[in-house]
Scaffold this motif. Structure first.
Motif, PDB file in Angstrom:
ATOM      1  N   SER A 170     -35.747 -16.559 -25.876  1.00 30.33           N
ATOM      2  CA  SER A 170     -35.634 -15.817 -24.619  1.00 30.33           C
ATOM      3  C   SER A 170     -34.208 -15.732 -24.055  1.00 30.33           C
ATOM      4  CB  SER A 170     -36.608 -16.390 -23.581  1.00 30.33           C
ATOM      5  OG  SER A 170     -37.941 -16.298 -24.071  1.00 30.33           O
ATOM      6  N   GLU A 198     -37.977 -12.474 -30.304  1.00 27.71           N
ATOM      7  CA  GLU A 198     -37.999 -12.092 -28.898  1.00 27.71           C
ATOM      8  C   GLU A 198     -37.978 -10.577 -28.822  1.00 27.71           C
ATOM      9  OE1 GLU A 198     -38.056 -14.555 -26.835  1.00 27.71           O
ATOM     10  OE2 GLU A 198     -38.008 -13.495 -24.938  1.00 27.71           O
ATOM     11  N   ALA A 243     -41.161  -8.033 -21.723  1.00 28.47           N
ATOM     12  CA  ALA A 243     -40.613  -8.925 -22.753  1.00 28.47           C
ATOM     13  C   ALA A 243     -41.760  -9.584 -23.496  1.00 28.47           C
ATOM     14  CB  ALA A 243     -39.712  -9.973 -22.112  1.00 28.47           C
ATOM     15  N   PHE A 244     -41.466 -10.044 -24.683  1.00 29.49           N
ATOM     16  CA  PHE A 244     -42.497 -10.757 -25.457  1.00 29.49           C
ATOM     17  C   PHE A 244     -41.815 -11.707 -26.425  1.00 29.49           C
ATOM     18  CE2 PHE A 244     -41.671  -7.993 -29.085  1.00 29.49           C
ATOM     19  CZ  PHE A 244     -41.297  -6.787 -28.502  1.00 29.49           C
ATOM     20  N   HIS A 257     -36.151 -21.594 -27.310  1.00 33.59           N
ATOM     21  CA  HIS A 257     -36.846 -20.327 -27.545  1.00 33.59           C
ATOM     22  C   HIS A 257     -35.790 -19.224 -27.681  1.00 33.59           C
ATOM     23  CE1 HIS A 257     -37.349 -19.866 -22.836  1.00 33.59           C
ATOM     24  NE2 HIS A 257     -36.142 -20.250 -23.171  1.00 33.59           N
ATOM     25  N   ARG A 305     -37.195 -27.668 -31.140  1.00 36.98           N
ATOM     26  CA  ARG A 305     -37.845 -28.516 -30.142  1.00 36.98           C
ATOM     27  C   ARG A 305     -38.059 -29.894 -30.715  1.00 36.98           C
ATOM     28  NH1 ARG A 305     -42.316 -24.319 -27.593  1.00 36.98           N
ATOM     29  NH2 ARG A 305     -40.806 -22.631 -27.346  1.00 36.98           N
ATOM     30  N   GLN A 350     -38.648 -17.601 -34.065  1.00 36.73           N
ATOM     31  CA  GLN A 350     -39.290 -16.768 -33.045  1.00 36.73           C
ATOM     32  C   GLN A 350     -38.713 -15.366 -33.144  1.00 36.73           C
ATOM     33  OE1 GLN A 350     -38.840 -18.402 -29.062  1.00 36.73           O
ATOM     34  NE2 GLN A 350     -40.829 -19.424 -29.210  1.00 36.73           N
ATOM     35  N   THR A 403     -41.570 -13.974 -16.581  1.00 33.76           N
ATOM     36  CA  THR A 403     -42.318 -12.721 -16.501  1.00 33.76           C
ATOM     37  C   THR A 403     -43.305 -12.777 -15.346  1.00 33.76           C
ATOM     38  OG1 THR A 403     -43.749 -13.633 -18.223  1.00 33.76           O
ATOM     39  CG2 THR A 403     -42.165 -11.953 -18.907  1.00 33.76           C
ATOM     40  N   GLN A 407     -32.419 -12.453 -24.274  1.00 31.43           N
ATOM     41  CA  GLN A 407     -32.669 -11.411 -23.262  1.00 31.43           C
ATOM     42  C   GLN A 407     -31.478 -11.287 -22.318  1.00 31.43           C
ATOM     43  OE1 GLN A 407     -36.223 -11.644 -20.896  1.00 31.43           O
ATOM     44  NE2 GLN A 407     -37.490 -12.458 -22.564  1.00 31.43           N
TER      45      GLN A 407
HETATM   46  N1  DAH Z   1     -40.277 -18.024 -24.704  1.00 30.05           N
HETATM   47  C1  DAH Z   1     -41.709 -18.258 -24.798  1.00 30.05           C
HETATM   48  C2  DAH Z   1     -41.969 -19.503 -25.608  1.00 30.05           C
HETATM   49  O1  DAH Z   1     -41.143 -19.927 -26.353  1.00 30.05           O
HETATM   50  C3  DAH Z   1     -42.391 -17.081 -25.423  1.00 30.05           C
HETATM   51  C4  DAH Z   1     -42.348 -15.881 -24.548  1.00 30.05           C
HETATM   52  C5  DAH Z   1     -43.360 -15.665 -23.620  1.00 30.05           C
HETATM   53  C6  DAH Z   1     -41.317 -14.978 -24.627  1.00 30.05           C
HETATM   54  C7  DAH Z   1     -43.358 -14.569 -22.803  1.00 30.05           C
HETATM   55  C8  DAH Z   1     -41.294 -13.867 -23.777  1.00 30.05           C
HETATM   56  C9  DAH Z   1     -42.324 -13.684 -22.857  1.00 30.05           C
HETATM   57  O2  DAH Z   1     -40.307 -12.966 -23.811  1.00 30.05           O
HETATM   58  O3  DAH Z   1     -42.302 -12.597 -22.077  1.00 30.05           O
HETATM   59  O4  DAH Z   1     -43.037 -20.052 -25.516  1.00 30.05           O
END
Ligand code: DAH
Length: 340
Positions: free
Chosen positions: A173, A213, A306-307, A171, A197, A211, A254, A176
């Motif tokens: 993430s 982020e 974060a998302f 991912h 993956r 993705q 999170t 971050q």
């Molecule tokens: N990293 C997660 C995934 O690959 C997605 C994700 C969810 C990123 C919540 C985030 C978060 O920054 O806060 O499924």
């Protein structure tokens, strides 16, 4: 008289040869005609020219002139017919009256377009575009993000390892953590990139996918900032009348965590509207204090949200595409529909 007979013979030869040229159906037949009449050894016009020396001196000029005239006429006819055949066969001849071919014009891939549109909205909201490595360590991909290696989330992602503890990030993430280590708050970034993956390709999975982020860290960042920012994004992207829903969820990095859904209003050409089902567009949440601490930030001082979202999925929802794999088939007929 010899020269009169010869001149008549040359006239007959000319008529016969020109007819043969006209009848020649291809280059090969044409070459046969050339050899028959102009061939150096036995060519019928050539042999008359060669016999000139044996003629009485007073006959030579007239016969010589006629023979050369026939030779030239024949050469011209051969050349003209050859050009005609080349045009007919397409050959190397170029028809300058045909319209020019339109040059190929490239276009951005629909996923790239989605990434750019999404990042442009976040840029308006004060976010910078960032990136991190696609090969990363277990620490950055899992442990620093509050995900122990025996945690189900680590397992679930079925990661592709390169060597020992180095893997293809599952991912975005880990970006971050790298950003928090490299820059002091305030932090507002979006980081698009490929992730990997061990998935069997099907209509909704490909082993490599994009993705985006997002991360915000500062003093005094609250759940209100989190909701308002993501609602603003969703309405800008999907339309001002879009409804946004935050559904409780779980991510190790999170706390609290949410999944963000949108309900779009589709405007039909006849002016009527229809609402879609709730569509999940991202995972998100308030950054877990452990993650801030792992990055060397004081969780008592800083908070953040974060998302993470999949732009390919978002492009599928936007364009009504049913099979993710069509993005990667490289079928120009599919892709050129998105060229702008
Ligand atoms: N990293 C997660 C995934 O690959 C997605 C994700 C969810 C990123 C919540 C985030 C978060 O920054 O806060 O499924």
């Amino acid at each position: 008289m010899v020269n009169v007979d010869l001149i008549q013979e040359l006239e007959d030869l000319r008529r016969e040869a020109l007819q043969a040229v006209a009848d020649a159906a291809d280059e090969r037949a044409l070459e046969g005609v050339r050899v028959t009449y102009l061939g150096r050894k036995d060519g019928r016009v050539s042999s008359i020219l060669r016999r000139l020396g044996s003629l009485p001196p007073e006959a030579r000029p007239a016969v010589g002139q006629k023979a050369n005239e026939v030779k030239r006429a024949l050469e011209e006819a051969l050349q003209a017919r050859s050009a005609e055949l080349a045009r007919r066969d397409g050959g190397t001849a170029v028809d300058l009256t045909l319209p020019a071919r339109r040059p190929w014009k490239g276009g951005l891939h629909p996923i790239t377009q989605a990434v750019d549109e999404i990042c442009a909205i976040f840029r308006d909201l004060g976010f910078t575009r960032a990136r991190g490595p696609e090969a990363d360590t277990e620490w950055y991909n899992f442990e620093a993000l509050n995900t122990p290696l025996d945690h189900p989330a680590a397992d679930e992602q079925d990661t592709l390892y390169l060597v020992d503890s180095v893997l293809l990030r599952s991912h975005t993430s880990p970006v971050q953590m790298r950003i928090m280590e490299a820059y002091p708050p305030p932090i507002r970034i979006v980081a698009p990139g490929w992730v990997y993956r061990r998935d069997t390709p099907d209509a909704t999975h490909t082993p490599a996918f994009m993705q985006i982020e997002g991360l915000v860290v500062d003093e005094g960042v609250t759940f209100v900032d989190f909701k308002a920012t993501l609602e603003t994004f969703a309405r800008r992207y999907w339309g001002a009348d879009t409804r946004v829903r935050f559904r409780p969820s779980f991510f190790p990095f999170t706390e609290p965590s949410a999944e963000v859904d949108v309900k779009r209003v589709i405007h039909r050409p006849d002016g009527s509207t229809v609402e879609t089902d709730w569509l999940e567009i991202m995972g998100a949440g308030m950054v877990d204090p452990n993650v801030l601490a792992n990055a060397g930030l004081d969780p008592e001082r800083y908070t953040g949200f974060a998302f993470g979202m999949g732009p390919a999925r978002i492009a599928m929802l936007k364009h009504g595409i049913e099979d993710l794999r069509t993005f990667f088939d490289n079928d120009v007929r599919f892709l050129e529909q998105f060229a702008t």
